[in-house]
Motif scaffolding. Structure first.
Motif, PDB file in Angstrom:
ATOM      1  N   LYS A  24      42.344  37.055  45.029  1.00 46.27           N
ATOM      2  CA  LYS A  24      43.746  37.444  45.063  1.00 46.27           C
ATOM      3  C   LYS A  24      44.889  36.414  44.304  1.00 46.27           C
ATOM      4  O   LYS A  24      45.425  36.914  43.401  1.00 46.27           O
ATOM      5  N   HIS A  25      44.426  35.404  44.256  1.00 46.37           N
ATOM      6  CA  HIS A  25      45.308  34.200  43.871  1.00 46.37           C
ATOM      7  C   HIS A  25      44.530  33.317  42.859  1.00 46.37           C
ATOM      8  O   HIS A  25      43.339  32.785  43.063  1.00 46.37           O
ATOM      9  N   PHE A  26      45.344  33.368  41.772  1.00 50.23           N
ATOM     10  CA  PHE A  26      44.810  32.788  40.579  1.00 50.23           C
ATOM     11  C   PHE A  26      45.724  31.769  40.035  1.00 50.23           C
ATOM     12  O   PHE A  26      47.151  31.764  40.091  1.00 50.23           O
ATOM     13  N   LEU A  27      45.294  30.871  38.807  1.00 53.81           N
ATOM     14  CA  LEU A  27      46.133  30.010  38.107  1.00 53.81           C
ATOM     15  C   LEU A  27      45.678  30.387  36.687  1.00 53.81           C
ATOM     16  O   LEU A  27      44.172  30.438  36.482  1.00 53.81           O
ATOM     17  N   VAL A  28      46.721  30.223  35.912  1.00 52.99           N
ATOM     18  CA  VAL A  28      46.325  30.250  34.647  1.00 52.99           C
ATOM     19  C   VAL A  28      45.739  28.753  34.149  1.00 52.99           C
ATOM     20  O   VAL A  28      46.379  27.965  33.955  1.00 52.99           O
ATOM     21  N   SER A  29      44.474  28.666  33.874  1.00 55.15           N
ATOM     22  CA  SER A  29      43.892  27.293  33.700  1.00 55.15           C
ATOM     23  C   SER A  29      43.786  27.202  32.091  1.00 55.15           C
ATOM     24  O   SER A  29      43.729  25.945  31.826  1.00 55.15           O
ATOM     25  N   ASP A  30      43.814  28.023  31.370  1.00 51.26           N
ATOM     26  CA  ASP A  30      43.736  27.800  29.817  1.00 51.26           C
ATOM     27  C   ASP A  30      44.416  28.842  28.955  1.00 51.26           C
ATOM     28  O   ASP A  30      44.304  29.896  29.510  1.00 51.26           O
ATOM     29  N   SER A  41      44.060  33.449  23.525  1.00 50.73           N
ATOM     30  CA  SER A  41      43.431  33.920  24.724  1.00 50.73           C
ATOM     31  C   SER A  41      44.010  33.340  25.872  1.00 50.73           C
ATOM     32  O   SER A  41      44.717  32.326  25.750  1.00 50.73           O
ATOM     33  N   CYS A  42      43.662  33.836  27.081  1.00 52.91           N
ATOM     34  CA  CYS A  42      44.408  33.537  28.280  1.00 52.91           C
ATOM     35  C   CYS A  42      43.038  33.581  29.289  1.00 52.91           C
ATOM     36  O   CYS A  42      42.418  34.369  29.402  1.00 52.91           O
ATOM     37  N   GLN A  43      42.995  32.395  30.332  1.00 58.32           N
ATOM     38  CA  GLN A  43      41.911  32.496  31.370  1.00 58.32           C
ATOM     39  C   GLN A  43      42.419  32.087  32.443  1.00 58.32           C
ATOM     40  O   GLN A  43      43.382  31.209  32.637  1.00 58.32           O
ATOM     41  N   LEU A  44      42.265  33.033  33.389  1.00 56.91           N
ATOM     42  CA  LEU A  44      42.643  32.756  34.813  1.00 56.91           C
ATOM     43  C   LEU A  44      41.547  32.269  35.795  1.00 56.91           C
ATOM     44  O   LEU A  44      40.337  32.639  35.494  1.00 56.91           O
ATOM     45  N   GLU A  45      41.923  31.265  36.839  1.00 59.79           N
ATOM     46  CA  GLU A  45      40.754  30.572  37.586  1.00 59.79           C
ATOM     47  C   GLU A  45      41.202  31.136  38.816  1.00 59.79           C
ATOM     48  O   GLU A  45      42.343  31.016  39.406  1.00 59.79           O
ATOM     49  N   ALA A  46      40.187  31.584  39.762  1.00 61.34           N
ATOM     50  CA  ALA A  46      40.306  31.907  41.048  1.00 61.34           C
ATOM     51  C   ALA A  46      40.650  30.590  41.922  1.00 61.34           C
ATOM     52  O   ALA A  46      40.040  29.611  41.918  1.00 61.34           O
ATOM     53  N   ILE A  48      40.274  29.901  45.333  1.00 57.14           N
ATOM     54  CA  ILE A  48      39.191  29.573  46.159  1.00 57.14           C
ATOM     55  C   ILE A  48      37.883  29.328  45.708  1.00 57.14           C
ATOM     56  O   ILE A  48      37.273  28.368  45.887  1.00 57.14           O
ATOM     57  N   SER A  49      37.328  30.243  44.825  1.00 55.05           N
ATOM     58  CA  SER A  49      36.032  30.181  44.368  1.00 55.05           C
ATOM     59  C   SER A  49      35.927  29.558  43.114  1.00 55.05           C
ATOM     60  O   SER A  49      34.880  29.179  42.328  1.00 55.05           O
ATOM     61  N   LYS A  50      37.017  29.039  42.227  1.00 55.41           N
ATOM     62  CA  LYS A  50      36.806  28.591  40.977  1.00 55.41           C
ATOM     63  C   LYS A  50      36.362  29.198  39.992  1.00 55.41           C
ATOM     64  O   LYS A  50      35.927  28.656  38.736  1.00 55.41           O
ATOM     65  N   ASN A  51      36.149  30.716  40.040  1.00 54.03           N
ATOM     66  CA  ASN A  51      35.422  31.400  38.974  1.00 54.03           C
ATOM     67  C   ASN A  51      36.682  31.620  37.763  1.00 54.03           C
ATOM     68  O   ASN A  51      37.834  31.816  38.180  1.00 54.03           O
ATOM     69  N   ALA A  52      36.098  31.545  36.920  1.00 57.20           N
ATOM     70  CA  ALA A  52      36.985  31.735  35.659  1.00 57.20           C
ATOM     71  C   ALA A  52      36.989  33.274  34.963  1.00 57.20           C
ATOM     72  O   ALA A  52      36.000  33.748  34.940  1.00 57.20           O
ATOM     73  N   TYR A  53      38.095  33.962  34.544  1.00 57.82           N
ATOM     74  CA  TYR A  53      38.158  35.205  33.960  1.00 57.82           C
ATOM     75  C   TYR A  53      38.955  35.320  32.833  1.00 57.82           C
ATOM     76  O   TYR A  53      39.992  34.730  32.784  1.00 57.82           O
ATOM     77  N   ALA A  54      38.553  35.604  31.677  1.00 59.73           N
ATOM     78  CA  ALA A  54      39.274  35.819  30.404  1.00 59.73           C
ATOM     79  C   ALA A  54      40.091  36.947  30.580  1.00 59.73           C
ATOM     80  O   ALA A  54      39.451  38.135  30.979  1.00 59.73           O
ATOM     81  N   ILE A  55      41.402  37.200  30.366  1.00 60.08           N
ATOM     82  CA  ILE A  55      42.075  38.326  30.379  1.00 60.08           C
ATOM     83  C   ILE A  55      42.922  38.465  29.264  1.00 60.08           C
ATOM     84  O   ILE A  55      43.267  37.612  28.537  1.00 60.08           O
ATOM     85  N   ASP A  56      43.595  39.686  29.064  1.00 58.28           N
ATOM     86  CA  ASP A  56      44.669  39.621  28.012  1.00 58.28           C
ATOM     87  C   ASP A  56      45.824  39.474  28.764  1.00 58.28           C
ATOM     88  O   ASP A  56      46.450  39.837  29.859  1.00 58.28           O
TER      89      ASP A  56
END
Length: 71
Positions: A24-30, A41-46, A48-56
């Motif tokens: 549920k909780h994310f930081l905009v990492s890039d 481009s925009c990338q969110l990082e979870a 707790i898990s540190k998984n990264a997701y590219a989003i619009d």
């Protein structure tokens, strides 16, 4: 509708209204900008898990999907 300045988006905190893969909780990492200043481009990082997701990045404006800050 969430309002924010794309130039200040890096390291901002977001909460997904509906959890994404149990996260549920994310930081905009890039965030990358084009020469004219528009967001490329925009990338969110979870948190707790540190998984990264590219989003619009415009999806963050939708308050039905995202809340500013950690809630």
């Amino acid at each position: 509708m969430n309002r924010f300045n794309p130039a200040k988006l890096r390291n901002s905190k977001w909460t997904a209204v509906n959890a994404m893969k149990r996260e549920k909780h994310f930081l905009v990492s890039d965030i990358e900008f084009e020469e004219d200043g528009s967001v490329m481009s925009c990338q969110l990082e979870a948190v707790i898990s540190k998984n990264a997701y590219a989003i619009d990045w415009t999806e963050l404006k939708d308050s039905d999907k995202w809340l500013q800050g950690w809630k």
